[in-house]
Structure formats: structure tokens, C-alpha cells
Design an enzyme around this catalytic site. Structure first.
Site, PDB file in Angstrom:
ATOM      1  CG  ASP A  15      -2.091   1.002   1.058  1.00  0.00           C
ATOM      2  OD1 ASP A  15      -2.575   1.192  -0.064  1.00  0.00           O
ATOM      3  OD2 ASP A  15      -2.494   1.599   2.074  1.00  0.00           O
TER       4      ASP A  15
ATOM      5  CB  SER B 246      -6.228   3.148  -0.329  1.00  0.00           C
ATOM      6  OG  SER B 246      -4.846   3.412  -0.300  1.00  0.00           O
TER       7      SER B 246
ATOM      8  CD  GLN C 147      -4.204   1.642  -3.330  1.00  0.00           C
ATOM      9  OE1 GLN C 147      -3.816   2.800  -3.346  1.00  0.00           O
ATOM     10  NE2 GLN C 147      -3.795   0.750  -2.410  1.00  0.00           N
TER      11      GLN C 147
END
Length: 288
Positions: free
Chosen positions: A205, A229, A279
Site C-alpha cells: 500500500d 486508497s 488499487q
């Protein structure tokens, strides 16, 4: 957090009962809970309900609310299916009565089968030739924007060395890609595969939305853009170890409508593809 041991103290959850677990948070420099932390903690909870030695092969998650760093996070695991070859788990993360995150994860029994992979990029500088985030602060801290300097100065259990190091004083649009070498701090030689996957998910991430920001770097940056995110998916292919530098090679096919999409492959230094990531994130220009 300074080493992998510090990180594991956060990722390994307290068991409340066989399907419910409790976690705490550590800041990485933002005012909210880091998405990679919640992802990894949710996988820790899901893995704790797997009794048949199956291995995580994919997960898909949505971030629903910004997590509060001061509140504990409770992870509830739903046993969706234990089939002949695959097991499926659903994890819901809550702070109080607020659901902040949901995840679905699939686990597969070990099998033999066909094998191929894409090649790792070969035209990149090696980590020994590059500056880490700490090196950047030490050498150029006086010239960095204060917010960037503060973020890069935080102690982390991972060293990051970006292959492309843009000049924050010379803003220009860049290709929609990002390549970053990374390495854990501390001894990770005794970690089992399940734990390594959880740590790798935590790391995944970081950096990825930079690939979506790069084509707009002449006018957009983290100071004038609301970033978060929205969802995160990951596929896990092969066993690996953390004993050397690894490469996260990312690109961004599109940004549009205040959202940016990025994807990436994670390789060992010797070129073994171990995971892929995708993502979408919020990239909302702030009003000036």
C-alpha cells in the site's frame, strides 16, 4: 516502528474468540490509519481461521471510512466456504459501530501445475546506486517541502529506494510509472509464508498511487490533492524470502473523475515474480 519485529507486534492481532480479533494502530505520518496496516491485520485474522494448511492466493478489499488511530479495530471473520481445494473468508473491520473496511480472501491447497511469469524490468539501477528515503532527508532535507520532509523522516521497518527521484523544486509531468526497491529492517529469515504474505501486503500500500500522480506532477502533489486508497486487490504466486532487496514495479493506465488507478508486480531481486497488486485511489484536487 524500526524493525520487522515492531511491525509484527502491530500486525499480529489479539484473539477475542475463534472468529473475532482485536488490533491497534501505528501512524506512518498521516492523520488516519494506514490502509496497508488494516489490509495486513485483516489477513492475519483470516489466516487464523484456516485449519487445513491452505495458502492465501488472492484478496480483494474496500476502504469504507478513514480509521481513527486512537481507537482499537475489531476484525470479524466470516467462514464463507471450505471446499475441496479452496477456502473463502470474509473479514469486516469496525471501530465501535462503524464499519471501516471489508475484505474477501481466498486460500488454496498446495498443488502442482503449469508455471510461467512476466520478466522483471532489466534497465533499472540497482539499490546500491540509489538513495533511500532516509538518505534523501539527510542530503536534501533543507530543500524539501516541510510536509514531504516530515513524512520521509518517520522511522519505518522498511527501507525504500525509488528508482526515479523527482526534483520537488522542478515540477514536471512524468511517465505513469513508479519503480521502488524495498527491504525489511531486521531479521526476517524465520518468517513462515503466511506471515511473509501479511508483511508484503502491508508494504504493497506504499508508493502505488504515485504512479497515478506522476503524469500530473507539474500541478498536482500530495499537498494540494486529497489522496486515499479506495480499494486494493492482490494476488500471491510463489514463496519468497525477505533477505535481499525486492522490486515493486508499478504503472497507471488511467486517472479520471478524481480517481486514479494503478497496478504493479513485486519481484525478488533475482527476478522471481511473487505477487501482483491493483488499487484505485481518490485523487481529488483541493480547492485553493
Amino acid at each position: 516502528m524500526k524493525t520487522v519485529d515492531d511491525l509484527l507486534n502491530v500486525l499480529i492481532l489479539e484473539e477475542l474468540n475463534e472468529h473475532q480479533f482485536n488490533g491497534v494502530s501505528k501512524s506512518i505520518g498521516s492523520p488516519n490509519v494506514f490502509g496497508g496496516q488494516v489490509l495486513s491485520q485483516a489477513l492475519n485474522a483470516a489466516y487464523r481461521t484456516i485449519r487445513n494448511k491452505r495458502i492465501l492466493h488472492s484478496m480483494h478489499a474496500y476502504f469504507l471510512e478513514a480509521g481513527d488511530l486512537e481507537l482499537p479495530i475489531t476484525f470479524d471473520v466470516g467462514i464463507i466456504r471450505d471446499g475441496g481445494s479452496f477456502s473463502t473468508r470474509r473479514v469486516t473491520a469496525k471501530q465501535g459501530e462503524t464499519t471501516i473496511f471489508i475484505l474477501a480472501a481466498s486460500f488454496h491447497r498446495v498443488e502442482e501445475g503449469h508455471s510461467h511469469q512476466v520478466s522483471m524490468p532489466t534497465d533499472l539501477k540497482q539499490p546500491e546506486e540509489l538513495l533511500s528515503w532516509t538518505d534523501v532527508v539527510n542530503q536534501y532535507g533543507a530543500f524539501l517541502p516541510e510536509a514531504m520532509k516530515t513524512f520521509l523522516s518517520i522511522e519505518r521497518p522498511i527501507d525504500f529506494k525509488p528508482v526515479q527521484l523527482p526534483n520537488p523544486m522542478d515540477r514536471k509531468d512524468l511517465p505513469p510509472k513508479e519503480d521502488v526497491w524495498f527491504r525489511l529492517k531486521g531479521d526476517a529469515s524465520k518468517l513462515d509464508l503466511a506471515t511473509k504474505q501479511q508483511v508484503l501486503t502491508y508494504i504493497s500500500d506504499y508508493n502505488i498511487l504515485s504512479a497515478a500522480m506522476n503524469p500530473h506532477a507539474s500541478r498536482a502533489h500530495f499537498g494540494n490533492t486529497q489522496m486515499a486508497s479506495l480499494d486494493h486487490s492482490m494476488w500471491y504466486y510463489r514463496d519468497f524470502d525477505f533477505n535481499d532487496w525486492m522490486l515493486f514495479s508499478m504503472d497507471s493506465p488511467s486517472t479520471y473523475g478524481a480517481r486514479g488507478f494503478a497496478r504493479g508486480n513485486i519481484f525478488t531481486r533475482d527476478g522471481k515474480l511473487i505477487a501482483s497488486v491493483a488499487q484505485e485511489g481518490l485523487m481529488r484536487p483541493k480547492s485553493v
